[in-house]
Design a protein around this motif. Structure first.
Motif, PDB file in Angstrom:
ATOM      1  N   SER A 121       0.833  -1.197   0.000  1.00  0.00           N
ATOM      2  CA  SER A 121       0.000   0.000   0.000  1.00  0.00           C
ATOM      3  C   SER A 121       0.867   1.246   0.000  1.00  0.00           C
ATOM      4  CB  SER A 121      -0.906  -0.003   1.240  1.00  0.00           C
ATOM      5  OG  SER A 121      -1.561  -1.244   1.395  1.00  0.00           O
ATOM      6  N   TYR A 122       0.601   2.148  -0.925  1.00  0.00           N
ATOM      7  CA  TYR A 122       1.393   3.370  -1.078  1.00  0.00           C
ATOM      8  C   TYR A 122       0.463   4.487  -1.553  1.00  0.00           C
ATOM      9  CZ  TYR A 122       4.850  -0.389  -1.321  1.00  0.00           C
ATOM     10  OH  TYR A 122       5.587  -1.524  -1.066  1.00  0.00           O
ATOM     11  N   VAL A 237       2.890  -3.341   6.157  1.00  0.00           N
ATOM     12  CA  VAL A 237       3.413  -1.993   6.319  1.00  0.00           C
ATOM     13  C   VAL A 237       4.325  -1.693   5.136  1.00  0.00           C
ATOM     14  CG1 VAL A 237       4.849  -0.453   7.706  1.00  0.00           C
ATOM     15  CG2 VAL A 237       3.298  -2.050   8.843  1.00  0.00           C
ATOM     16  N   GLU A 238       3.861  -0.862   4.216  1.00  0.00           N
ATOM     17  CA  GLU A 238       4.685  -0.392   3.093  1.00  0.00           C
ATOM     18  C   GLU A 238       5.419  -1.527   2.391  1.00  0.00           C
ATOM     19  OE1 GLU A 238       6.982   2.780   4.860  1.00  0.00           O
ATOM     20  OE2 GLU A 238       5.164   3.724   5.576  1.00  0.00           O
ATOM     21  N   GLN A 256       3.430   7.710   5.972  1.00  0.00           N
ATOM     22  CA  GLN A 256       3.416   6.273   6.205  1.00  0.00           C
ATOM     23  C   GLN A 256       2.116   5.634   5.725  1.00  0.00           C
ATOM     24  OE1 GLN A 256       4.283   5.751  10.413  1.00  0.00           O
ATOM     25  NE2 GLN A 256       6.491   5.866  10.052  1.00  0.00           N
ATOM     26  N   SER A 257       2.207   4.315   5.440  1.00  0.00           N
ATOM     27  CA  SER A 257       1.048   3.554   4.992  1.00  0.00           C
ATOM     28  C   SER A 257       0.989   2.215   5.730  1.00  0.00           C
ATOM     29  CB  SER A 257       1.113   3.293   3.486  1.00  0.00           C
ATOM     30  OG  SER A 257       1.079   4.502   2.747  1.00  0.00           O
ATOM     31  N   TYR A 258      -0.215   1.820   6.128  1.00  0.00           N
ATOM     32  CA  TYR A 258      -0.454   0.575   6.847  1.00  0.00           C
ATOM     33  C   TYR A 258      -1.675  -0.128   6.256  1.00  0.00           C
ATOM     34  CZ  TYR A 258       2.611   2.165  10.669  1.00  0.00           C
ATOM     35  OH  TYR A 258       3.684   2.583  11.413  1.00  0.00           O
ATOM     36  N   SER A 259      -1.691  -1.477   6.346  1.00  0.00           N
ATOM     37  CA  SER A 259      -2.880  -2.251   6.011  1.00  0.00           C
ATOM     38  C   SER A 259      -3.340  -3.007   7.238  1.00  0.00           C
ATOM     39  CB  SER A 259      -2.585  -3.260   4.892  1.00  0.00           C
ATOM     40  OG  SER A 259      -2.638  -2.657   3.625  1.00  0.00           O
ATOM     41  N   VAL A 260      -4.633  -2.896   7.545  1.00  0.00           N
ATOM     42  CA  VAL A 260      -5.211  -3.641   8.662  1.00  0.00           C
ATOM     43  C   VAL A 260      -6.442  -4.387   8.174  1.00  0.00           C
ATOM     44  CG1 VAL A 260      -4.369  -2.020  10.400  1.00  0.00           C
ATOM     45  CG2 VAL A 260      -6.653  -1.693   9.419  1.00  0.00           C
TER      46      VAL A 260
END
Length: 535
Positions: A121-122, A237-238, A256-260
């Motif tokens: 993810s960006y 995370v990225e 910053q980029s995160y996936s949950v």
């Protein structure tokens, strides 16, 4: 018709020179315009892409080639950059002024880039001046190839969540404030996908699990993300699959980029999604709605509170981020097979940020050097051997302890080195650092002064790798970074006012081989400007 023909011919030429022809292509045609937007209830001049704010999503699969034709319908030069896309062997497409000439008003430029060996993810954003304060950003999703297993079941839905602080002032006024020697005022609010509080709804089905890709696209402020009554399972995370720890809320620093993963396992009603500012004396917050498709009630009561100025809480959360050593990456081999902790570093660089006054104006510096753009993109000057644009070694490897001075700072680095970078923050505000063209291993962070003894507490086994990292006030953060990507790469503060006023420099990763195996040749459509005109 003429511009369309130019675009087709340019793309065909670029495909022949820059691609092996083996991986799929995705074509995008974007028109960048001004348009009226009202994100905080006040009319503003926004930057739209194909009439959209935020801009359209970029979606790709590992190794896809992206052909993005950008027509600049603004009345000023424009560039797009791709936050986290590594541009392997191809800094020509990075989209920052150190590597690219701006796209002039009324003209077109076609980016040809490959998401080589990447997942995750960006986001993309406009990189010139203060355009980022007017919009022009959008999400990037890079999916794994079908032959590569992903360490979680496919979610029922995949949501992009772009949050960031926002000003009611137009970007031109914000730029004038900085040019006048002052810092930016406190932001006016926080946007979620381009809208203010309760302006965006995410609809879910009860019992199903959804992926949220959350990016902090703001200018100055760290954020905390949480969903009323729901837990979050961190999965990426990225570009790094993480240990799947559960969190009530997540700090997401600038850039910053995160996936949950979030499971809709609560009673069927609507719930608040909350984003609030971190480490600010005044707390800004904004909300969106998590709407169950069979909802029996709308949101009620106050949105759930979150952390505000607690640094230790955030530091401990950051240390809890770990790489999933059993997960596969974009290539069919375990990511954990890269034993970064067993590789000897070839160089240590300590980078200290500072706020300085130069010629009576507010500036920001790295190791006392406040960056000023040259009259020619550094990558072009390097390629054409144009003297007088920059000099290698114009930024020292260690803090000087002195005040600040202006310089077009470029640091030399050797291809295939393995460097230790230590970001040292002696100020009272949290910092956020990004390095283009690379991912790095976050091996340590702590309060106080870094020393060689700090290495005893590094995580040399399972830390995450990423492209943007925070440095807490009066603290340090250490990273290990393979210098595996030849080119001219921007190292910058993600606080956009600090970046604009000098808290950045360029890292020239150099290979003497001059081989296409190390770096692609200059694209046939590369723009020329400054002293590179006519070359």
């Amino acid at each position: 018709m003429a511009s369309w023909c130019y675009w087709v011919v340019g793309v065909l030429c670029l495909l022949v020179s820059c691609s092996n022809g083996e991986d799929p292509y995705r074509f995008y045609n974007w028109n960048v315009t001004y348009g009226d937007i009202y994100p905080l209830g006040v009319k503003q001049q926004g930057i739209l892409i194909n009439g959209q704010f935020p801009g359209p999503p970029l979606e790709a699969v590992t190794n896809d080639n992206l052909i993005i034709s950008v027509f600049n319908s603004l009345d000023e030069p424009f560039l797009l950059s791709w936050n986290g896309v590594q541009q392997k062997r191809n800094s020509w497409q990075d989209g920052v002024y150190g590597t690219n000439c701006p796209i002039s008003p009324g003209t077109n430029f076609t980016y040809v880039l490959q998401v080589k060996d990447q997942i995750g993810s960006y986001f993309y954003f406009p990189s010139l001046a203060m355009h980022k304060a007017a919009g022009g950003y959008g999400g990037i999703k890079i999916a794994s190839r079908s032959v590569i297993p992903v360490p979680f079941d496919p979610p029922a839905g995949d949501f992009t969540f772009l949050a960031g602080d926002w000003y009611k002032m137009n970007h031109t006024d914000l730029k004038a404030t900085l040019d006048g020697g002052s810092d930016l005022p406190f932001p006016d609010g926080i946007l979620i996908n381009g809208r203010g509080s309760n302006g965006y709804t995410f609809t879910v089905d009860q019992g199903k699990t959804y992926r949220f890709r959350i990016s902090n696209v703001g200018l100055t402020t760290a954020l905390n993300f949480r969903i009323q009554g729901h837990k979050m399972l961190l999965v990426e995370v990225e570009g790094t699959h993480t240990l799947q720890n559960t969190y009530d809320s997540l700090d997401i620093h600038l850039g910053q980029s995160y996936s949950v993963l979030v499971t809709a396992d609560q009673p069927p009603q609507d719930y608040y999604i909350v984003v609030s500012s971190r480490f600010t004396s005044q707390v800004l917050s904004s909300t969106a709605i998590l709407h169950y498709s069979n909802s029996a009630a709308s949101v009620s009561g106050a949105p759930p509170g979150g952390p505000t100025i607690q640094i230790d809480w955030s530091l401990e959360q950051a240390r809890s981020l770990r790489r999933n050593l059993t997960a596969s990456g974009p290539r069919p081999n375990p990511q954990g097979s890269y034993h970064y902790g067993m590789i000897n570093t070839t160089r240590t660089v300590r980078l200290q940020n500072s706020a300085v006054m130069i010629n009576g104006k507010q500036r920001y510096a790295v190791n006392s050097v406040s960056f000023v753009p040259a009259d020619t993109p550094l990558k072009l000057a390097d390629h054409f051997n144009i003297g007088g644009v920059f000099s290698l070694g114009s930024i020292p490897d260690n803090p000087t302890g002195s005040g600040g001075y202006l310089q077009t700072s470029v640091m030399a680095a050797d291809f295939r080195g393995f460097a230790e970078f230590v970001f040292e923050n002696t100020e009272d505000s949290v910092q956020s650092w990004h390095i283009d063209g690379h991912n790095f291993f976050v091996v340590g962070m702590d309060g106080g002064q870094w020393s060689a003894a700090s290495r005893l507490n590094y995580n040399l086994r399972d830390t995450i790798s990423r492209c943007t990292v925070q440095v807490y006030p009066q603290s340090w953060t250490a990273i290990y970074m393979p210098l595996d990507n030849v080119g001219m790469w921007n190292v910058r503060s993600q606080n956009w006012a600090r970046q604009y006023l000098g808290q950045q420099f360029y890292l020239r990763v150099y290979s003497p081989a001059n081989s296409w195996r190390d770096e692609y040749p200059i694209p046939s459509n590369a723009l020329r400007c400054g002293r590179a005109v006519g070359m």
